[in-house]
Design a protein around this motif. Sequence first.
Motif, PDB file in Angstrom:
ATOM      1  N   SER A 142       1.348   4.630  -2.554  1.00 46.84           N
ATOM      2  CA  SER A 142       2.479   4.010  -3.216  1.00 46.84           C
ATOM      3  C   SER A 142       2.343   2.496  -3.105  1.00 46.84           C
ATOM      4  O   SER A 142       1.581   1.974  -2.295  1.00 46.84           O
ATOM      5  CB  SER A 142       3.787   4.490  -2.601  1.00 46.84           C
ATOM      6  OG  SER A 142       3.869   4.075  -1.256  1.00 46.84           O
ATOM      7  N   SER A 143       3.105   1.796  -3.914  1.00 46.37           N
ATOM      8  CA  SER A 143       2.948   0.346  -4.004  1.00 46.37           C
ATOM      9  C   SER A 143       3.185  -0.350  -2.673  1.00 46.37           C
ATOM     10  O   SER A 143       2.641  -1.434  -2.422  1.00 46.37           O
ATOM     11  CB  SER A 143       3.897  -0.207  -5.068  1.00 46.37           C
ATOM     12  OG  SER A 143       5.245   0.089  -4.736  1.00 46.37           O
ATOM     13  N   CYS A 176      -6.935   2.598  -6.308  1.00 44.08           N
ATOM     14  CA  CYS A 176      -6.043   1.518  -5.917  1.00 44.08           C
ATOM     15  C   CYS A 176      -6.949   0.344  -5.539  1.00 44.08           C
ATOM     16  O   CYS A 176      -7.945   0.531  -4.843  1.00 44.08           O
ATOM     17  CB  CYS A 176      -5.186   1.883  -4.708  1.00 44.08           C
ATOM     18  SG  CYS A 176      -4.050   3.240  -4.980  1.00 44.08           S
ATOM     19  N   LEU A 236      -0.121  -1.262  -0.871  1.00 41.00           N
ATOM     20  CA  LEU A 236      -1.197  -1.963  -1.553  1.00 41.00           C
ATOM     21  C   LEU A 236      -1.599  -3.265  -0.864  1.00 41.00           C
ATOM     22  O   LEU A 236      -2.703  -3.746  -1.064  1.00 41.00           O
ATOM     23  CB  LEU A 236      -0.814  -2.247  -3.000  1.00 41.00           C
ATOM     24  CG  LEU A 236      -0.674  -1.018  -3.895  1.00 41.00           C
ATOM     25  CD1 LEU A 236      -0.274  -1.426  -5.300  1.00 41.00           C
ATOM     26  CD2 LEU A 236      -1.959  -0.211  -3.935  1.00 41.00           C
ATOM     27  N   GLY A 249      -2.145  -6.398  -5.612  1.00 39.00           N
ATOM     28  CA  GLY A 249      -2.400  -4.966  -5.513  1.00 39.00           C
ATOM     29  C   GLY A 249      -2.118  -4.312  -6.847  1.00 39.00           C
ATOM     30  O   GLY A 249      -1.171  -4.689  -7.537  1.00 39.00           O
ATOM     31  N   PHE A 250      -2.946  -3.341  -7.215  1.00 36.34           N
ATOM     32  CA  PHE A 250      -2.751  -2.721  -8.520  1.00 36.34           C
ATOM     33  C   PHE A 250      -3.505  -1.398  -8.581  1.00 36.34           C
ATOM     34  O   PHE A 250      -4.287  -1.062  -7.700  1.00 36.34           O
ATOM     35  CB  PHE A 250      -3.225  -3.645  -9.643  1.00 36.34           C
ATOM     36  CG  PHE A 250      -4.687  -4.011  -9.554  1.00 36.34           C
ATOM     37  CD1 PHE A 250      -5.118  -5.015  -8.704  1.00 36.34           C
ATOM     38  CD2 PHE A 250      -5.632  -3.347 -10.324  1.00 36.34           C
ATOM     39  CE1 PHE A 250      -6.448  -5.360  -8.612  1.00 36.34           C
ATOM     40  CE2 PHE A 250      -6.966  -3.688 -10.238  1.00 36.34           C
ATOM     41  CZ  PHE A 250      -7.374  -4.693  -9.383  1.00 36.34           C
ATOM     42  N   TYR A 251      -3.229  -0.666  -9.658  1.00 32.87           N
ATOM     43  CA  TYR A 251      -3.879   0.612  -9.916  1.00 32.87           C
ATOM     44  C   TYR A 251      -4.792   0.468 -11.126  1.00 32.87           C
ATOM     45  O   TYR A 251      -4.365  -0.060 -12.156  1.00 32.87           O
ATOM     46  CB  TYR A 251      -2.845   1.703 -10.185  1.00 32.87           C
ATOM     47  CG  TYR A 251      -1.846   1.868  -9.071  1.00 32.87           C
ATOM     48  CD1 TYR A 251      -0.593   1.277  -9.146  1.00 32.87           C
ATOM     49  CD2 TYR A 251      -2.162   2.606  -7.938  1.00 32.87           C
ATOM     50  CE1 TYR A 251       0.327   1.423  -8.126  1.00 32.87           C
ATOM     51  CE2 TYR A 251      -1.255   2.757  -6.911  1.00 32.87           C
ATOM     52  CZ  TYR A 251      -0.008   2.159  -7.006  1.00 32.87           C
ATOM     53  OH  TYR A 251       0.898   2.308  -5.988  1.00 32.87           O
ATOM     54  N   THR A 281       1.383  -4.463 -11.623  1.00 34.62           N
ATOM     55  CA  THR A 281       0.540  -5.244 -10.727  1.00 34.62           C
ATOM     56  C   THR A 281       1.461  -5.980  -9.772  1.00 34.62           C
ATOM     57  O   THR A 281       2.495  -6.510 -10.181  1.00 34.62           O
ATOM     58  CB  THR A 281      -0.316  -6.251 -11.500  1.00 34.62           C
ATOM     59  OG1 THR A 281      -1.173  -5.535 -12.395  1.00 34.62           O
ATOM     60  CG2 THR A 281      -1.171  -7.084 -10.559  1.00 34.62           C
ATOM     61  N   TYR A 282       1.093  -6.016  -8.523  1.00 34.41           N
ATOM     62  CA  TYR A 282       1.948  -6.601  -7.496  1.00 34.41           C
ATOM     63  C   TYR A 282       1.282  -7.858  -6.947  1.00 34.41           C
ATOM     64  O   TYR A 282       0.115  -7.824  -6.564  1.00 34.41           O
ATOM     65  CB  TYR A 282       2.196  -5.585  -6.385  1.00 34.41           C
ATOM     66  CG  TYR A 282       2.852  -4.335  -6.900  1.00 34.41           C
ATOM     67  CD1 TYR A 282       2.086  -3.267  -7.362  1.00 34.41           C
ATOM     68  CD2 TYR A 282       4.242  -4.226  -6.966  1.00 34.41           C
ATOM     69  CE1 TYR A 282       2.677  -2.121  -7.874  1.00 34.41           C
ATOM     70  CE2 TYR A 282       4.832  -3.080  -7.471  1.00 34.41           C
ATOM     71  CZ  TYR A 282       4.055  -2.040  -7.925  1.00 34.41           C
ATOM     72  OH  TYR A 282       4.654  -0.917  -8.438  1.00 34.41           O
ATOM     73  N   ARG A 304      -4.703   7.716  -3.364  1.00 33.11           N
ATOM     74  CA  ARG A 304      -3.553   7.228  -4.107  1.00 33.11           C
ATOM     75  C   ARG A 304      -2.456   6.848  -3.131  1.00 33.11           C
ATOM     76  O   ARG A 304      -2.024   7.662  -2.327  1.00 33.11           O
ATOM     77  CB  ARG A 304      -3.026   8.306  -5.051  1.00 33.11           C
ATOM     78  CG  ARG A 304      -1.955   7.819  -6.004  1.00 33.11           C
ATOM     79  CD  ARG A 304      -2.559   6.932  -7.083  1.00 33.11           C
ATOM     80  NE  ARG A 304      -1.543   6.511  -8.057  1.00 33.11           N
ATOM     81  CZ  ARG A 304      -1.789   5.757  -9.110  1.00 33.11           C
ATOM     82  NH1 ARG A 304      -3.021   5.332  -9.335  1.00 33.11           N
ATOM     83  NH2 ARG A 304      -0.824   5.426  -9.950  1.00 33.11           N
TER      84      ARG A 304
END
Length: 123
Positions: A101-102, A30, A105, A47-49, A55-56, A99
């Motif tokens: 959750s969004s 993350c 982030l 924020g992103f993975y 992508t946030y 990991r």
Amino acid sequence: VQLVESGGGSEPAGGSLTLSCTTSNYANWCMGWFRQVPGKEREGVVGFYTTGGATYYSDSVKGRFTISKDNAKSTLYLQMDKMKADDTDTYYCAATIARYSSGYLFAVSTYEYWGQGTQVTVS
């Protein structure tokens, strides 16, 4: 784990800058971009993975900032367009191997690895 930001500088309002964050390896992280001025809390803006997915972006940068990555170089980029005076900050990239959750982030406490920061000034 090392994160090294670069690309900061000074731009007039309406201009563009691209920040880079070079990492040792981001196979399954993350990650986020944050910014901070002295005396204020660090603010999450992206924020992103690294494995993909959504992508946030924070409301303050949505539609103006875009991330991209070069997997071969283990480098992330933050493209900042239509910059405003309010974008003046020190920018940090951050990473965690856990990991989340969004919803987490944009939380500073999510990340255990941080870069040294790069200064952006918009006049």
